[in-house]
Enzyme design. Structure first.
Site, PDB file in Angstrom:
ATOM      1  N   HIS A 147      43.913  47.039  37.302  1.00  0.00           N
ATOM      2  CA  HIS A 147      43.789  48.102  38.307  1.00  0.00           C
ATOM      3  C   HIS A 147      45.179  48.703  38.521  1.00  0.00           C
ATOM      4  O   HIS A 147      46.180  48.017  38.350  1.00  0.00           O
ATOM      5  CB  HIS A 147      43.286  47.440  39.599  1.00  0.00           C
ATOM      6  CG  HIS A 147      42.975  48.365  40.720  1.00  0.00           C
ATOM      7  ND1 HIS A 147      43.936  48.849  41.583  1.00  0.00           N
ATOM      8  CD2 HIS A 147      41.802  48.886  41.152  1.00  0.00           C
ATOM      9  CE1 HIS A 147      43.365  49.627  42.492  1.00  0.00           C
ATOM     10  NE2 HIS A 147      42.068  49.665  42.255  1.00  0.00           N
ATOM     11  N   ASP A 224      45.625  38.652  40.451  1.00  0.00           N
ATOM     12  CA  ASP A 224      44.984  39.626  41.327  1.00  0.00           C
ATOM     13  C   ASP A 224      43.524  39.184  41.505  1.00  0.00           C
ATOM     14  O   ASP A 224      42.695  39.365  40.616  1.00  0.00           O
ATOM     15  CB  ASP A 224      45.078  41.016  40.679  1.00  0.00           C
ATOM     16  CG  ASP A 224      44.304  42.068  41.455  1.00  0.00           C
ATOM     17  OD1 ASP A 224      43.680  41.725  42.487  1.00  0.00           O
ATOM     18  OD2 ASP A 224      44.324  43.234  41.028  1.00  0.00           O
ATOM     19  N   GLN A 227      38.732  41.102  42.981  1.00  0.00           N
ATOM     20  CA  GLN A 227      37.304  41.125  42.609  1.00  0.00           C
ATOM     21  C   GLN A 227      36.742  39.722  42.389  1.00  0.00           C
ATOM     22  O   GLN A 227      35.549  39.567  42.102  1.00  0.00           O
ATOM     23  CB  GLN A 227      37.100  41.957  41.326  1.00  0.00           C
ATOM     24  CG  GLN A 227      37.479  43.415  41.460  1.00  0.00           C
ATOM     25  CD  GLN A 227      36.563  44.190  42.410  1.00  0.00           C
ATOM     26  OE1 GLN A 227      35.492  43.731  42.810  1.00  0.00           O
ATOM     27  NE2 GLN A 227      36.987  45.383  42.774  1.00  0.00           N
ATOM     28  N   LYS A 250      36.674  43.298  50.328  1.00  0.00           N
ATOM     29  CA  LYS A 250      35.754  43.131  49.187  1.00  0.00           C
ATOM     30  C   LYS A 250      34.988  41.816  49.275  1.00  0.00           C
ATOM     31  O   LYS A 250      34.147  41.508  48.434  1.00  0.00           O
ATOM     32  CB  LYS A 250      36.534  43.198  47.871  1.00  0.00           C
ATOM     33  CG  LYS A 250      37.148  44.572  47.612  1.00  0.00           C
ATOM     34  CD  LYS A 250      37.787  44.624  46.260  1.00  0.00           C
ATOM     35  CE  LYS A 250      38.786  45.742  46.114  1.00  0.00           C
ATOM     36  NZ  LYS A 250      38.215  47.084  46.102  1.00  0.00           N
ATOM     37  N   CYS A 388      40.368  53.600  39.309  1.00  0.00           N
ATOM     38  CA  CYS A 388      41.791  53.233  39.419  1.00  0.00           C
ATOM     39  C   CYS A 388      42.220  52.352  38.247  1.00  0.00           C
ATOM     40  O   CYS A 388      42.971  51.384  38.430  1.00  0.00           O
ATOM     41  CB  CYS A 388      42.098  52.534  40.738  1.00  0.00           C
ATOM     42  SG  CYS A 388      41.735  53.540  42.163  1.00  0.00           S
TER      43      CYS A 388
HETATM   44  N1  C6P Z   1      39.368  48.245  43.579  1.00  0.00           N
HETATM   45  C1  C6P Z   1      37.312  49.481  43.157  1.00  0.00           C
HETATM   46  O1  C6P Z   1      36.425  50.283  43.478  1.00  0.00           O
HETATM   47  P1  C6P Z   1      42.976  47.243  47.782  1.00  0.00           P
HETATM   48  O2  C6P Z   1      42.769  48.720  47.666  1.00  0.00           O
HETATM   49  O3  C6P Z   1      44.406  46.889  48.030  1.00  0.00           O
HETATM   50  O4  C6P Z   1      42.024  46.594  48.735  1.00  0.00           O
HETATM   51  O5  C6P Z   1      42.560  46.631  46.350  1.00  0.00           O
HETATM   52  C2  C6P Z   1      43.162  47.096  45.198  1.00  0.00           C
HETATM   53  C3  C6P Z   1      42.560  46.444  43.990  1.00  0.00           C
HETATM   54  C4  C6P Z   1      43.339  45.565  43.268  1.00  0.00           C
HETATM   55  N2  C6P Z   1      42.837  44.913  42.212  1.00  0.00           N
HETATM   56  C5  C6P Z   1      41.583  45.083  41.802  1.00  0.00           C
HETATM   57  C6  C6P Z   1      41.073  44.313  40.626  1.00  0.00           C
HETATM   58  C7  C6P Z   1      40.739  45.972  42.483  1.00  0.00           C
HETATM   59  O6  C6P Z   1      39.491  46.136  42.067  1.00  0.00           O
HETATM   60  C8  C6P Z   1      41.251  46.688  43.591  1.00  0.00           C
HETATM   61  C9  C6P Z   1      40.410  47.687  44.317  1.00  0.00           C
HETATM   62  C10 C6P Z   1      38.373  49.123  44.181  1.00  0.00           C
HETATM   63  O7  C6P Z   1      37.348  48.973  42.048  1.00  0.00           O
HETATM   64  C11 C6P Z   1      38.952  50.345  44.809  1.00  0.00           C
HETATM   65  S1  C6P Z   1      39.864  51.335  43.688  1.00  0.00           S
END
Ligand code: C6P
Length: 430
Positions: A147, A224, A227, A250, A388
């Site tokens: 991401h 990370d 997910q 999430k 993203c």
């Molecule tokens: N992905 C998706 O629709 P934040 O925005 O900080 O809560 O998470 C960022 C992020 C980091 N790593 C991974 C693997 C992610 O999937 C995400 C966020 C969302 O896939 C929003 S773009």
């Protein structure tokens, strides 16, 4: 779950009596869904079918109640006041930290830093640990499926330090090429940053193996987990990673709160990321003495209600019998994979052997945005676009995908609604 209409929205206890084993029947889906009031919403007169949990999950009543209880009964600034409410607020906030510690099986509560989310956590590590330890011509290794949040902070660091960002390749199924990965970890690699579960492909990466490879060459590993946390049981000690990050929203918690886990000895030697109140022991114009971790990294008034909500989300997940939840999610994913594969002209993107609850796809002759718009009119919420992960889209040679992503509340009926919606898309476009 499509058409959940009944029941009071109170219970969190979902594992009925002696629930165990891998029997999907153990998982009481109706009771799970009753915890999510929003699932009773209608959009355009149709029952909402929510298939966008990878973007953000819906919130159970227990999380909504815990946050509102905090604001109604405990709200005050943490760590500062001597009055009773300040004590209540601090207790609630620090209680959430202990819940997060147990959730990740971290050794110590002071290894849990509250941040805004996964993005902030990665930036913190890049600008604190990275700035201290990554030097000129050093390397940071990421993967082709990251991401933007796990790419851009490293790019920024590498630009600042004249270091090099290296990228481990994947195969066409969306799996990491582990031999290549290992080959890329060299003497100059200071940090490996890898996603536990891909938000586009659903691929589950073999973190323990990756950590072993990296540690054998003296590199630190950041995982990370954005997910992964809603779906997998996480044990940072068993994984052996140095840093693990995730966002509350999430995993059925609120937005604006997340966790950076860092091993104690690393957090202790890392410089602060931001300056301000609460991160200090003493300040004079000549010199500031920093606080100990985790407070050293929590400058300013934190998101107290958010932390409490995250604690309630952890309680919610703990109330689901993990094996039964995992079996349920696996079954719905397998059903979704089968049903989507049978749609003429549809190609699944991300077919890794080890996968979590993500179904990305492209449909011949139809732009993903059109798919999303037509499905929306049917009450089916999915995400479309590059998610993203633009470098991953380039690697896959596609501009975008449509993505259905699953939460604990999704069912086969939701997949059926998705496929019925896709039939309408095909009628219009093909
Ligand atoms: N992905 C998706 O629709 P934040 O925005 O900080 O809560 O998470 C960022 C992020 C980091 N790593 C991974 C693997 C992610 O999937 C995400 C966020 C969302 O896939 C929003 S773009």
């Amino acid at each position: 779950m499509t058409g959940v209409q009944t029941g009071s929205v109170t219970s969190l206890g979902l594992a009925d009596g002696q629930v165990g084993g891998n029997d999907v029947a153990d998982f009481n889906i109706e009771r799970v869904c009753q915890n999510f009031p929003i699932l009773r919403e209608k959009v355009y007169g149709k029952q909402l079918v929510y298939l966008d949990s990878a973007a953000t999950s819906q919130k159970p009543q227990g999380v909504i109640d815990a946050m509102s209880r905090f604001l109604l009964k405990k709200n005050a600034n943490v760590h500062r006041g001597v009055h009773h409410l300040a004590e209540r607020a601090t207790e609630a906030y620090e209680g959430a930290r202990v819940k997060a510690q147990r959730f990740l099986n971290a050794e110590h509560a002071n290894e849990i830093v509250f941040v805004r989310g996964a993005t902030e956590a990665i930036n913190l590590v890049a600008q604190s640990y990275g700035k201290k330890h990554v030097g000129e011509e050093d390397e940071v290794l990421i993967t082709a499926m990251e991401h933007h949040s796990n790419i851009v902070p490293w790019q920024m660091l590498c630009e600042q330090k004249n270091a090099r960002l290296r990228v481990a390749p994947i195969n066409d199924n969306g799996e990491l090429l582990l031999d290549e990965f290992e080959r890329l970890i060299g003497r100059k690699t200071k940090l490996v940053a890898v996603t536990h579960v891909s938000n586009v492909l659903g691929t589950i990466n073999p973190i323990r193996h990756i950590v072993e490879m990296a540690h054998a060459r003296g590199a630190r590993v950041l995982v990370d987990g954005a997910q992964a946390v809603p779906h997998l049981k996480i044990d940072v000690q068993a994984l052996g990673c140095d840093f693990y990050v995730f966002s509350g929203h999430k995993m059925y918690g609120p937005t604006g709160i997340g966790v950076l886990y860092g091993r104690s000895e690393l957090l202790e030697e890392m410089p602060p990321y931001q300056g301000g109140g609460d991160m200090i022991l003493s300040v004079s114009f000549e010199k500031t003495v920093y606080n100990v971790p985790p407070y050293k990294f929590e400058a300013g008034t934190p998101n107290m209600a958010g932390a409490v909500g995250l604690g309630a989300a952890i309680d919610f997940l703990a109330g689901l019998e993990h094996e039964a939840l995992a079996a349920h999610e696996k079954e719905v994913l397998a059903y979704g994979t089968r049903m989507l594969s049978a749609v003429p002209g549809l190609r699944l993107v991300g077919t890794a052997h080890a996968k979590a609850s993500v179904l990305s796809f492209v449909l011949d002759g139809v732009h993903p945005h059109d798919i999303g718009t037509i499905l929306d009119r049917e009450g089916v919420a999915i995400r479309t676009g590059h998610h993203c992960a633009q470098p991953l889209m380039s690697r896959l040679d596609i501009p975008a995908t449509a993505r259905a992503s699953l939460g604990c509340y999704n069912t086969r009926q939701d997949i059926d609604a998705l496929v019925a919606g896709l039939d309408q898309v095909r009628e219009l476009f093909q």
